[in-house]
Structures are given as C-alpha cells and as structure tokens.
Design an enzyme around this catalytic site. Structure first.
Site, short mmCIF file in Angstrom:
data_model
loop_
_atom_site.label_atom_id
_atom_site.label_comp_id
_atom_site.label_asym_id
_atom_site.label_seq_id
_atom_site.Cartn_x
_atom_site.Cartn_y
_atom_site.Cartn_z
N HIS A 8 0.81 -1.23 0.00
CA HIS A 8 0.00 0.00 0.00
C HIS A 8 0.84 1.27 0.00
O HIS A 8 0.36 2.33 0.37
CB HIS A 8 -0.96 -0.01 1.20
CG HIS A 8 -2.03 -1.06 1.08
ND1 HIS A 8 -2.84 -1.44 2.12
CD2 HIS A 8 -2.43 -1.81 0.02
CE1 HIS A 8 -3.69 -2.38 1.71
NE2 HIS A 8 -3.45 -2.63 0.45
N CYS A 51 3.21 19.57 -8.52
CA CYS A 51 4.22 18.80 -9.26
C CYS A 51 5.08 19.74 -10.12
O CYS A 51 4.53 20.61 -10.81
CB CYS A 51 3.47 17.79 -10.14
SG CYS A 51 4.52 16.86 -11.25
N CYS A 86 4.22 18.66 -14.11
CA CYS A 86 2.96 18.93 -14.81
C CYS A 86 2.07 19.93 -14.08
O CYS A 86 1.01 20.29 -14.59
CB CYS A 86 2.21 17.63 -15.05
SG CYS A 86 1.37 17.01 -13.58
N THR A 121 -4.03 -8.12 10.84
CA THR A 121 -4.80 -7.52 9.76
C THR A 121 -6.25 -7.97 9.84
O THR A 121 -6.53 -9.14 10.14
CB THR A 121 -4.18 -7.78 8.37
OG1 THR A 121 -5.05 -7.26 7.37
CG2 THR A 121 -3.90 -9.24 8.10
N GLU A 125 -8.55 -10.41 17.63
CA GLU A 125 -9.95 -10.55 17.21
C GLU A 125 -10.04 -11.59 16.09
O GLU A 125 -9.09 -11.74 15.31
CB GLU A 125 -10.47 -9.23 16.62
CG GLU A 125 -10.27 -8.00 17.48
CD GLU A 125 -11.22 -7.97 18.67
OE1 GLU A 125 -12.26 -8.64 18.61
OE2 GLU A 125 -10.88 -7.29 19.66
N ALA A 128 0.22 -9.30 18.52
CA ALA A 128 1.42 -9.68 17.78
C ALA A 128 2.69 -9.40 18.59
O ALA A 128 3.64 -10.18 18.56
CB ALA A 128 1.48 -8.91 16.46
P1 NAD Z 1 -7.20 -2.53 10.21
O1 NAD Z 1 -7.01 -1.26 10.95
O2 NAD Z 1 -8.36 -2.69 9.35
O3 NAD Z 1 -7.20 -3.76 11.23
C1 NAD Z 1 -6.23 -3.93 12.19
C2 NAD Z 1 -6.28 -5.35 12.74
O4 NAD Z 1 -5.27 -5.46 13.73
C3 NAD Z 1 -7.59 -5.74 13.42
O5 NAD Z 1 -8.01 -7.01 12.94
C4 NAD Z 1 -7.24 -5.83 14.92
O6 NAD Z 1 -7.97 -6.82 15.61
C5 NAD Z 1 -5.78 -6.18 14.85
N1 NAD Z 1 -4.97 -5.78 16.00
C6 NAD Z 1 -5.12 -4.70 16.82
N2 NAD Z 1 -4.13 -4.67 17.73
C7 NAD Z 1 -3.33 -5.73 17.48
C8 NAD Z 1 -2.15 -6.24 18.07
N3 NAD Z 1 -1.56 -5.63 19.11
N4 NAD Z 1 -1.60 -7.36 17.54
C9 NAD Z 1 -2.17 -7.99 16.48
N5 NAD Z 1 -3.29 -7.54 15.90
C10 NAD Z 1 -3.86 -6.44 16.38
O7 NAD Z 1 -5.90 -2.75 9.40
P2 NAD Z 1 -5.48 -3.57 8.14
O8 NAD Z 1 -6.41 -4.68 7.86
O9 NAD Z 1 -4.06 -3.85 8.28
O10 NAD Z 1 -5.49 -2.52 6.96
C11 NAD Z 1 -6.36 -1.62 6.52
C12 NAD Z 1 -5.64 -0.49 5.82
O11 NAD Z 1 -5.19 0.42 6.78
C13 NAD Z 1 -4.42 -0.85 5.03
O12 NAD Z 1 -4.63 -0.41 3.74
C14 NAD Z 1 -3.25 -0.07 5.63
O13 NAD Z 1 -2.51 0.52 4.60
C15 NAD Z 1 -3.91 0.99 6.44
N6 NAD Z 1 -3.28 1.38 7.71
C16 NAD Z 1 -1.93 1.34 7.90
C17 NAD Z 1 -1.39 1.71 9.13
C18 NAD Z 1 0.11 1.67 9.32
O14 NAD Z 1 0.85 1.78 8.36
N7 NAD Z 1 0.58 1.47 10.55
C19 NAD Z 1 -2.21 2.10 10.17
C20 NAD Z 1 -3.59 2.13 9.95
C21 NAD Z 1 -4.10 1.76 8.72
ZN ZN Z 2 2.77 15.68 -12.29
#
Ligand code: NAD
Ligand code: ZN
Length: 247
Positions: free
Chosen positions: A118, A146, A149, A187, A214, A230
């Site tokens: 992403h 930019c 452009c 995730t 979850e 995690a």
């Molecule tokens: P999400 O926010 O939809 O879900 C997060 C998941 O992490 C949930 O299922 C939750 O139960 C779980 N979770 C919460 N705490 C946790 C822990 N301590 N250990 C393990 N699991 C835990 O996120 P997603 O499905 O990864 O992605 C959705 C979108 O959000 C992606 O496109 C991503 O790019 C973006 N995003 C990125 C970041 C980042 O870069 N840190 C932060 C927020 C969202």
């Molecule tokens: Zn451009």
C-alpha cells in the site's frame, strides 16, 4: 506460545515463509489501526479521507490528516513484533514480508525482504502524472504542486478504491504460491486484494497461521489461530524456535 512440535518444525523447515502484516502489528508502537476506536481523526473516519474523491474535493483536509499521521509516525519506534520478524527473516532464507502498513517500521526494524503493498506514507507522488517526489510537505505556502505537470502532490499510498502497485502485487502473489508457511498478523482481512493472499497460500498447500486478538474472515480457514497481540506472540515464537534450534 506454540506448544505443538509439528508447528515448530514448520517454522524451522527450509520451505519459504511468507508473513502478511497489517495495522495491528504497529498498534503497540502507538500507530492507531483504521478500525480501532482510535482510528478517527477529528470527526473523520480513515475511509472518508483515504480515497481519491476526498482528495479531489478537499485536498487541504486530506493533507492535514496525512501531515498529522506523518508527525505521529516520525515519533514512534518499531515494537517487539517488528523485531521478532527481523529474527524470523534471519532464520529463513526464503522469507518474504508482505505489508499493508505504510509506516516503514518493518524496514526501520531491519527487515530487508519487504513488499509494501500500500505504498509508504513518507513519500509523495503527483495526483495527475504519478511522478514520485520525496520533499517534505508543509501547508504554510499552500498545497504542493508537481514540478513536471503542475498537478497536485499527494501521499504515495494506495487509497480505498485504487489499484495496488502492479509489481508489488505480482511479487506478493508469487511469494504466497511458493511458501510452505504463511502467517497473517494484525490484519482485519477485509481489504482486498491483500485479504486473499493467505487464502491463496492455503490453496497452494501452505500451512496458515493467524495472529490477531480478534477473529477475522480468515480465522475459520486458518490451520492455527493464535488469539493474542502480535507484540506478545511473535517474540514468544522466536524464543521457542531458538530453544528448538539449540536442543
Ligand atoms: P485494520 O485497521 O483494518 O485492522 C487492524 C487489525 O489489527 C484488526 O483485525 C485488529 O484486531 C488487529 N490488532 C489490533 N491490535 C493488534 C495487536 N496488538 N496485535 C495484532 N493484531 C492487532 O488494518 P489492516 O487490515 O491492516 O489494513 C487496513 C488499511 O489500513 C491498510 O490499507 C493499511 O494501509 C492501512 N493502515 C496502515 C497503518 C500503518 O501503516 N501502521 C495504520 C492504519 C491503517
Ligand atoms: Zn505531475
């Protein structure tokens, strides 16, 4: 803890390991997940802001949110989950880390075989011509444009409704079809096409382990579901693996 000897053997076998990570892996570093209770910024949900229509309509608002997120991410550090995945990479020569996170914390921790599905929140690109740029964005002098452009500069991340970078997705898909063990960590498993990757791994014969406090749509299909955070589970797995190696 993984007590089962045959699962430990899967981690230590020479077959390839793929780890798919999501926002939950960075939660313990202090980066809010999108769907958690801290996901809201002001009154907006990430889904309302992280899309091209929102940027076209209100670019200042979307940039304000991204600058807030960049500042937050600049202040945080990788946590024990990130560090454990560096250890796992060192133990498996066919290791691939596929992340949906845009926060760069996996590379900061020391993982090198990383596919960013992403994008990366610290990078920019042009909304019109896609040329990338690294310069810092402040809104004091108005919106950034930019130099090629004149289009608006935007963060180089994949927004809801947008296609993933072609090469990253191809590499991710070939990694899951070749692995013997696939971990899905932190995730929600609802954002496609990333959500399908563990299913593809399973369809190609991989053993699938899910780590999440979850349940998700993957849970009932995973070979092993570890219902915990995690940052707790991954370091414990590394300890088990090191013990098994030294036995
Ligand atoms: P999400 O926010 O939809 O879900 C997060 C998941 O992490 C949930 O299922 C939750 O139960 C779980 N979770 C919460 N705490 C946790 C822990 N301590 N250990 C393990 N699991 C835990 O996120 P997603 O499905 O990864 O992605 C959705 C979108 O959000 C992606 O496109 C991503 O790019 C973006 N995003 C990125 C970041 C980042 O870069 N840190 C932060 C927020 C969202
Ligand atoms: Zn451009």
């Amino acid at each position: 803890m993984i007590k089962n000897k045959s699962v430990i053997e899967k981690f230590l076998s020479p077959s390839k390991i793929v780890v798919l990570t999501g926002a939950g892996v960075s939660a313990a570093s202090g980066v809010p997940t999108f769907r958690g209770k801290e996901g809201l910024w002001k009154k907006y949900s990430p889904q309302e802001l992280a899309n091209p229509q929102a940027f076209a309509a209100k670019p200042e608002l979307v940039w304000e949110w991204y600058i807030w997120r960049r500042n937050l991410i600049n202040q945080v550090k990788p946590n024990s989950a990130h560090h454990a995945l560096v250890d796992l990479e060192k133990m498996n020569s066919g290791f691939t880390l596929i992340t949906q996170n845009v926060d760069n914390l996996h590379r900061q921790a020391g993982n090198t075989r990383v596919i960013e599905l992403h994008g990366n929140i610290m990078k920019n690109k042009c909304f019109d011509c896609n040329k990338t740029s690294d310069s810092e964005v402040h809104l004091n002098n108005g919106l950034p444009h930019c130099t090629y452009c004149g289009g608006l500069i935007r963060p180089d991340v994949v927004w809801f409704g947008e296609a993933l970078p072609f090469e990253a997705l191809q590499n991710a898909q070939s990694a899951v079809t070749e692995c013997g063990l696939c971990l899905s960590v932190g995730t929600s498993g609802v954002v496609e096409p990333a959500a399908s990757l563990p299913f593809q791994a399973k369809a190609h014969g991989a053993y699938v382990v899910e780590i999440n406090p979850e349940q998700t749509p993957l849970t009932e299909h995973a070979d092993l579901f570890i219902q915990d955070s995690a940052d707790k589970v991954l370091p414990e797995i590394i300890i088990e693996l090191k013990l098994a190696i030294n036995q």
